[in-house]
Design a protein around this motif. Structure first.
Motif, PDB file in Angstrom:
ATOM      1  N   LEU A 184       0.681  -1.137  -0.053  1.00 28.32           N
ATOM      2  CA  LEU A 184       0.059  -0.041  -0.034  1.00 28.32           C
ATOM      3  C   LEU A 184       0.747   1.371  -0.037  1.00 28.32           C
ATOM      4  N   THR A 185       2.073   1.264   0.686  1.00 24.86           N
ATOM      5  CA  THR A 185       2.871   2.433   0.815  1.00 24.86           C
ATOM      6  C   THR A 185       3.459   2.527  -0.776  1.00 24.86           C
ATOM      7  N   GLN A 186       3.803   1.589  -1.497  1.00 27.11           N
ATOM      8  CA  GLN A 186       4.273   1.709  -2.779  1.00 27.11           C
ATOM      9  C   GLN A 186       3.007   2.304  -3.873  1.00 27.11           C
ATOM     10  N   LEU A 187       1.942   2.272  -3.238  1.00 24.86           N
ATOM     11  CA  LEU A 187       0.862   2.817  -4.140  1.00 24.86           C
ATOM     12  C   LEU A 187       0.710   4.300  -3.627  1.00 24.86           C
ATOM     13  N   GLY A 188       1.434   4.807  -2.850  1.00 24.28           N
ATOM     14  CA  GLY A 188       1.206   6.087  -2.319  1.00 24.28           C
ATOM     15  C   GLY A 188       0.653   6.313  -1.109  1.00 24.28           C
ATOM     16  N   CYS A 189       0.292   5.302  -0.207  1.00 23.76           N
ATOM     17  CA  CYS A 189      -0.233   5.647   1.208  1.00 23.76           C
ATOM     18  C   CYS A 189       0.999   5.808   1.960  1.00 23.76           C
ATOM     19  N   MET A 212      -3.455   7.609  -5.060  1.00 20.70           N
ATOM     20  CA  MET A 212      -2.816   6.316  -5.286  1.00 20.70           C
ATOM     21  C   MET A 212      -2.332   6.054  -6.719  1.00 20.70           C
ATOM     22  N   ARG A 213      -1.312   5.664  -7.001  1.00 19.97           N
ATOM     23  CA  ARG A 213      -0.849   5.352  -8.223  1.00 19.97           C
ATOM     24  C   ARG A 213      -0.261   4.091  -8.345  1.00 19.97           C
ATOM     25  N   GLY A 214      -0.478   3.617  -9.630  1.00 17.40           N
ATOM     26  CA  GLY A 214      -0.213   2.187  -9.784  1.00 17.40           C
ATOM     27  C   GLY A 214       1.375   2.007  -9.703  1.00 17.40           C
ATOM     28  N   ALA A 215       1.573   0.706  -9.266  1.00 19.70           N
ATOM     29  CA  ALA A 215       3.402   0.628  -9.224  1.00 19.70           C
ATOM     30  C   ALA A 215       3.530  -0.858  -9.390  1.00 19.70           C
TER      31      ALA A 215
END
Length: 417
Positions: free
Chosen positions: A131-136, A152-155
């Protein structure tokens, strides 16, 4: 505290309809927070875990209504709460799936660290990493997971272990993130595929569920739908072992045979007769149970959720069996309760060596977790004399009306307070 009183030995005979899958239902109900309008879920089991999650959603402001025994209607208003307290989630491990759903819906979430069965280490680090890598932005403070996000951005996310919960949480959030998310080394369980199918029915764009790599193209909106949940492969496997351990003859209905191939294969290796037909799976227990070795692994390996039931069966095998638990280290604690019934089991680390005995004997035992509880019920059905299985709440978490279903098959079983 409720308990089951079981008089054995019994021989289970007849047909049994399997309920909807617990683990699929919990993920899909959580994901329903993303849907606009009305979502109607069919084949939902009214087990304790599902009822607890339904209560949590109600407390958040969701309109939750049971239309009948197996149909659940959910309507999510524009404004819902974002806090799930300790008192709400302490009995439910799957409450952690609300993290991804609330972040996607509300941009903020505050959830007490989840409870559930104490079967081993189940940390939240993979959930948080993804979830952190998605921008959270996520922190753990005073026993609560506190999370927020702007966009939230795709990763591209690689899981160090194919965690079912982490795969589900990230998949739910990524369904509405901007751009494409690629999840690698993900869980491949049938419940993952069912969640992806549900999200796609809402309008998501998810490909690859059931393989090592899942690709998700985020969409702006998801719309409510009507969806039927898959049958519970672990309940099916439990009744299959029930036929084997009681030398019975059961037709298991409402089951997807490919979902339980690992269980069927090991039961056949132990001498159990299994036949797939248009009505379900016919299971006939052998006169002599053959000793086998079992190693639990992520799907499509042998499921850890069936390891306890298999231990009960192998306690009556003619010879020495071995079980290696590679997923949850505390699952082997069941051995101590089975030994109260006369089983001969030696546990060293993650390995149990089982010397089969001719008979088990009735005793008072305690369900230490959900699947251990089911295993003790199976052992009691095969044992001579009366058994009492205590801590019934653990069993009710995942099995719907277990005593009613077993009575229908000929078991001498009753619930008592």
């Amino acid at each position: 505290m409720s308990r089951l009183i079981i008089k054995g030995p019994s021989r289970l005979e007849g047909s049994i309809k399997i309920s909807g899958a617990k683990n699929a239902a919990l993920a899909i109900i959580s994901a329903s927070l993303l849907a606009e309008g009305e979502t109607v879920l069919e084949n939902v089991p009214q087990i304790q875990d599902v009822m607890i999650l339904s209560d949590i959603l109600s407390s958040l402001g969701v309109d939750v209504c049971w239309m009948d025994e197996e149909i659940l209607r959910l309507r999510v208003p524009e404004e819902i709460d974002h806090v799930a307290t300790y008192y709400q989630v302490k009995r439910l491990r799957a409450s952690n799936l609300l993290l991804g759903a609330l972040l996607a819906r509300k941009r903020v979430a505050e959830i007490s660290l989840p409870g559930g069965c104490q079967i081993g280490s189940r940390p939240m680090d993979l959930h948080i990493k993804g979830l952190t890598q998605l921008g959270c932005q996520i922190s753990i403070e005073h026993g609560y997971i506190k999370a927020s996000r702007s966009r939230m951005r795709g990763a591209r996310i690689y899981l160090d272990f194919p965690s079912v919960g982490a795969t589900e949480n990230i998949m739910i959030a990524a369904a509405v993130a901007e751009g494409q998310t690629i999840l690698e080394n993900v869980a491949k369980e049938p419940e993952i595929v069912d969640l992806a199918s549900f999200l796609n029915a809402l309008g998501a764009k998810i490909r690859g569920a059931g393989t090592d790599v899942i690709k998700i193209t985020g969409v702006k909106r998801l719309q409510g739908t009507r969806y039927g949940i898959i049958p519970d492969r672990i309940e099916a496997g439990t009744f299959m072992v029930g036929a084997a351990i009681t030398r019975g003859n059961i037709l298991v209905e409402n089951v997807i045979p490919t979902h339980i191939k690992p269980v069927s294969a090991k039961l056949q290796e132990a001498g159990v007769y299994i036949e797939e037909n248009d009505l379900g799976i016919r299971v006939i227990g052998p006169e002599t149970i053959k000793p086998i070795d079992v190693k639990t692994l992520p799907y499509p390996g042998f499921p850890t959720d069936m390891q306890s039931q298999m231990m009960a069966l192998l306690a009556l095998a003619e010879g020495t069996s071995m079980i290696m638990e590679n997923v949850f280290e505390n699952r082997l604690q069941l051995a101590h309760e089975l030994k109260r019934m006369g089983a001969k089991i030696k546990v060293e680390g993650r390995t149990a060596v089982i010397l089969g005995v001719e008979k088990l004997y009735g005793a008072s035992v305690k369900a230490l977790d959900l699947r251990a509880g089911a295993a003790l019920v199976l052992a009691a059905l095969a044992a001579e004399g009366q058994s009492e299985v205590h801590n019934l709440e653990s069993i009710d978490r995942g099995y719907l009306n277990i005593e009613r279903k077993l009575s229908h098959l000929g078991a001498d079983i009753m619930r008592a307070d």
